[in-house]
Design an enzyme around this catalytic site. Structure first.
Site, PDB file in Angstrom:
ATOM      1  N   CYS A  33       0.823  -1.221   0.000  1.00  0.00           N
ATOM      2  CA  CYS A  33       0.000   0.000   0.000  1.00  0.00           C
ATOM      3  C   CYS A  33       0.852   1.264   0.000  1.00  0.00           C
ATOM      4  CB  CYS A  33      -0.953  -0.001   1.193  1.00  0.00           C
ATOM      5  SG  CYS A  33      -1.953  -1.483   1.266  1.00  0.00           S
ATOM      6  N   ASN A  63     -10.270  -0.703  -0.143  1.00  0.00           N
ATOM      7  CA  ASN A  63      -8.823  -0.535  -0.044  1.00  0.00           C
ATOM      8  C   ASN A  63      -8.202  -1.039  -1.353  1.00  0.00           C
ATOM      9  OD1 ASN A  63      -6.078  -0.897   0.454  1.00  0.00           O
ATOM     10  ND2 ASN A  63      -6.371  -1.559   2.577  1.00  0.00           N
ATOM     11  N   HIS A  95      -3.780   6.881   2.329  1.00  0.00           N
ATOM     12  CA  HIS A  95      -4.167   5.523   1.955  1.00  0.00           C
ATOM     13  C   HIS A  95      -5.490   5.175   2.636  1.00  0.00           C
ATOM     14  CE1 HIS A  95      -4.301   1.372   1.224  1.00  0.00           C
ATOM     15  NE2 HIS A  95      -3.918   0.987   2.423  1.00  0.00           N
TER      16      HIS A  95
HETATM   17  N1  COA Z   1     -18.303  -9.947   9.076  1.00  0.00           N
HETATM   18  C1  COA Z   1     -18.778 -10.259  10.293  1.00  0.00           C
HETATM   19  N2  COA Z   1     -17.987 -10.586  11.323  1.00  0.00           N
HETATM   20  C2  COA Z   1     -16.676 -10.597  11.107  1.00  0.00           C
HETATM   21  C3  COA Z   1     -16.114 -10.287   9.871  1.00  0.00           C
HETATM   22  C4  COA Z   1     -16.989  -9.968   8.822  1.00  0.00           C
HETATM   23  N3  COA Z   1     -16.552  -9.639   7.581  1.00  0.00           N
HETATM   24  N4  COA Z   1     -14.774 -10.375   9.951  1.00  0.00           N
HETATM   25  C5  COA Z   1     -14.489 -10.725  11.205  1.00  0.00           C
HETATM   26  N5  COA Z   1     -15.641 -10.865  11.918  1.00  0.00           N
HETATM   27  C6  COA Z   1     -15.804 -11.243  13.307  1.00  0.00           C
HETATM   28  C7  COA Z   1     -14.659 -12.079  13.797  1.00  0.00           C
HETATM   29  O1  COA Z   1     -14.855 -13.431  13.486  1.00  0.00           O
HETATM   30  C8  COA Z   1     -14.713 -11.804  15.284  1.00  0.00           C
HETATM   31  O2  COA Z   1     -15.727 -12.600  15.838  1.00  0.00           O
HETATM   32  P1  COA Z   1     -15.523 -13.268  17.299  1.00  0.00           P
HETATM   33  O3  COA Z   1     -15.366 -12.089  18.227  1.00  0.00           O
HETATM   34  O4  COA Z   1     -16.786 -14.026  17.472  1.00  0.00           O
HETATM   35  O5  COA Z   1     -14.292 -14.089  17.174  1.00  0.00           O
HETATM   36  C9  COA Z   1     -15.166 -10.355  15.367  1.00  0.00           C
HETATM   37  O6  COA Z   1     -15.791 -10.060  14.100  1.00  0.00           O
HETATM   38  C10 COA Z   1     -14.046  -9.394  15.603  1.00  0.00           C
HETATM   39  O7  COA Z   1     -12.991  -9.738  14.733  1.00  0.00           O
HETATM   40  P2  COA Z   1     -11.719  -8.848  14.584  1.00  0.00           P
HETATM   41  O8  COA Z   1     -10.817  -9.423  13.544  1.00  0.00           O
HETATM   42  O9  COA Z   1     -11.164  -8.570  15.935  1.00  0.00           O
HETATM   43  O10 COA Z   1     -12.416  -7.523  14.031  1.00  0.00           O
HETATM   44  P3  COA Z   1     -11.868  -6.075  14.028  1.00  0.00           P
HETATM   45  O11 COA Z   1     -12.738  -5.206  14.820  1.00  0.00           O
HETATM   46  O12 COA Z   1     -10.376  -6.049  14.288  1.00  0.00           O
HETATM   47  O13 COA Z   1     -12.083  -5.681  12.519  1.00  0.00           O
HETATM   48  C11 COA Z   1     -10.802  -5.471  10.535  1.00  0.00           C
HETATM   49  C12 COA Z   1     -11.454  -6.433  11.489  1.00  0.00           C
HETATM   50  C13 COA Z   1     -10.116  -6.270   9.443  1.00  0.00           C
HETATM   51  C14 COA Z   1     -11.854  -4.593   9.926  1.00  0.00           C
HETATM   52  C15 COA Z   1      -9.769  -4.627  11.320  1.00  0.00           C
HETATM   53  O14 COA Z   1      -8.930  -5.456  12.063  1.00  0.00           O
HETATM   54  C16 COA Z   1      -8.921  -3.783  10.432  1.00  0.00           C
HETATM   55  O15 COA Z   1      -9.398  -2.870   9.792  1.00  0.00           O
HETATM   56  N6  COA Z   1      -7.605  -4.065  10.408  1.00  0.00           N
HETATM   57  C17 COA Z   1      -6.684  -3.306   9.577  1.00  0.00           C
HETATM   58  C18 COA Z   1      -6.856  -3.743   8.167  1.00  0.00           C
HETATM   59  C19 COA Z   1      -6.070  -2.944   7.211  1.00  0.00           C
HETATM   60  O16 COA Z   1      -6.067  -1.738   7.261  1.00  0.00           O
HETATM   61  N7  COA Z   1      -5.423  -3.654   6.290  1.00  0.00           N
HETATM   62  C20 COA Z   1      -4.735  -3.073   5.221  1.00  0.00           C
HETATM   63  C21 COA Z   1      -3.498  -2.410   5.640  1.00  0.00           C
HETATM   64  S1  COA Z   1      -2.895  -1.549   4.340  1.00  0.00           S
END
Ligand code: COA
Length: 362
Positions: free
Chosen positions: A146, A319, A289
């Site tokens: 990215c 993204n 970004h």
């Molecule tokens: N829909 C519904 N539930 C989902 C899901 C989806 N698409 N993806 C994950 N979950 C669930 C998980 O299974 C978890 O459930 P549990 O608590 O029963 O285990 C819960 O939601 C929380 O998961 P988690 O991974 O902790 O969610 P989060 O709040 O961290 O959000 C992201 C996930 C990916 C949105 C977040 O971590 C994020 O934005 N990370 C950075 C990503 C990024 O910027 N990447 C690119 C970098 S350039």
């Protein structure tokens, strides 16, 4: 890490004190030039993946995705329409060249930032140079995920500023939907990414005050295992259960990447403002970004950035990794929101881990 803080004033610094053991000579002016954007363009595929569409194929909801990421839909390249990383990049550059009103054969350099090129070789840049008839332009791809386009912007800027070249194209292009696991197992990652390309054409400017007044490029390889696309079981981090990760699909440790992104984004803004000796309120636009709207909002609040100074399009395009910053900038420019005299900060962070900024004087 490397950086520069200010553009030296042209002329004079190497002048001989005269009268010593060396013959008097007329010093050459340092080869320092200004740099300006003369065109931008982008390419977004028409096909969309909406949150409703994702609800039909995996265990997720529109509400969850919007709350956690701000994303409502993303674009998807269609191979049946010959859409891929290189064709999207080519379309974006064609638009940027039309905007710049110059033919491709005026380019001295083409840099393409991507992690999703079709072939290991040749580079996407070489294929574009051939398609657009860019003559003998130097052409290479750059893989910094990215952060790639901002890395490329800094490289091209320094090459122009140093006098080595006059005109460069810097493109970010990604066909990431091909690496997404749209089953419920991959739902934390697959909801985020979309396809597209953005391009900019840069040229040497007579006014040395124009161009980057501060930039930063950083990396931390210890974090590579938080975001990767493995091709073979040998690519997996030590101790990983091969059954837990699918070959050829993106793996992301969302929570770790989130923590890295929130902290890095804010320290990158502070570092870049410090280097330039500029206050946040003097910056007309933060072109960031688009990884997650919560990450953007956290930075906006910390620096008191008004909403209209931090452009957001993640709800429409998701993204798009290396394409994200140049697509945003093209949209801003086409909306007539970039003016002479503006200071604009470009910021990105991503896999590698990598992060980079570039603060420009327009
Ligand atoms: N829909 C519904 N539930 C989902 C899901 C989806 N698409 N993806 C994950 N979950 C669930 C998980 O299974 C978890 O459930 P549990 O608590 O029963 O285990 C819960 O939601 C929380 O998961 P988690 O991974 O902790 O969610 P989060 O709040 O961290 O959000 C992201 C996930 C990916 C949105 C977040 O971590 C994020 O934005 N990370 C950075 C990503 C990024 O910027 N990447 C690119 C970098 S350039």
């Amino acid at each position: 890490m490397s950086s520069h803080d200010a553009i030296p004033a042209p002329g004079g610094e190497h002048a001989s004190a005269g009268g010593g053991h060396y013959p008097a000579h007329t010093p050459k002016a340092p080869r320092v030039a200004g740099v300006e954007f003369i065109g931008t363009g982008s390419y977004l595929p028409e096909d969309k993946i909406t949150n409703a569409g994702l609800e039909r194929i995996m265990d997720t909801t529109d509400e969850w995705i919007v709350q956690r990421t701000g994303i409502r839909e993303r674009r998807k390249a269609d191979p049946a329409k010959h859409e891929s990383a290189w064709t999207m990049a080519s379309g974006a550059l064609e638009n940027a060249l039309a905007d710049a009103r110059i033919p491709a054969d005026q380019l001295d350099l083409i840099i393409v930032a991507t992690v999703s090129s079709e072939m290991a070789t040749p580079s996407v840049a070489s294929r574009i140079a051939n398609r657009l008839k860019a003559g003998k332009a130097a052409a290479f791809d750059l893989a910094a995920a990215c952060s790639g386009w901002v890395y490329g912007l800094n490289v091209a800027h320094e090459m122009i500023r140093g006098g080595g070249i006059t005109t460069a194209a810097v493109i970010g292009t990604e066909h990431l939907t091909q690496y997404m696991d749209y089953s419920t197992a991959g739902r934390g990652c697959a909801i985020l990414f979309g396809d597209g390309a953005g391009a900019a054409v840069l040229r040497r400017a007579a006014d040395p005050a124009k161009g980057a007044i501060a930039w930063s490029m950083h990396g931390d390889g210890t974090g590579w295992k938080d975001l990767y696309i493995p091709r073979r079981p040998d690519d997996l981090p030590e101790g990983t259960d091969p059954a837990a990760v699918k070959m050829g699909q993106m793996f992301m440790n969302g929570r770790e990447v989130f923590k890295f992104a929130v902290g890095t984004f804010q320290s990158l803004i502070a570092e870049t403002l410090d280097k330039a000796g500029v206050r946040a309120e003097s910056v007309a636009h933060f072109v960031c970004h688009q990884s997650n709207v919560r990450i953007l909002e956290a930075a906006r609040e910390r620096f008191g950035i008004p909403q209209d100074k931090l452009y957001v399009n993640i709800h429409r395009v998701g993204n798009t990794s290396a394409a994200s910053v140049p697509i945003c900038f093209d949209e801003l420019r086409r909306a007539g929101r970039i003016h002479p005299g503006d200071k604009v900060m470009f910021l990105a962070f991503g896999a590698g881990l990598t992060w980079s900024s570039s603060l420009w004087q327009f």
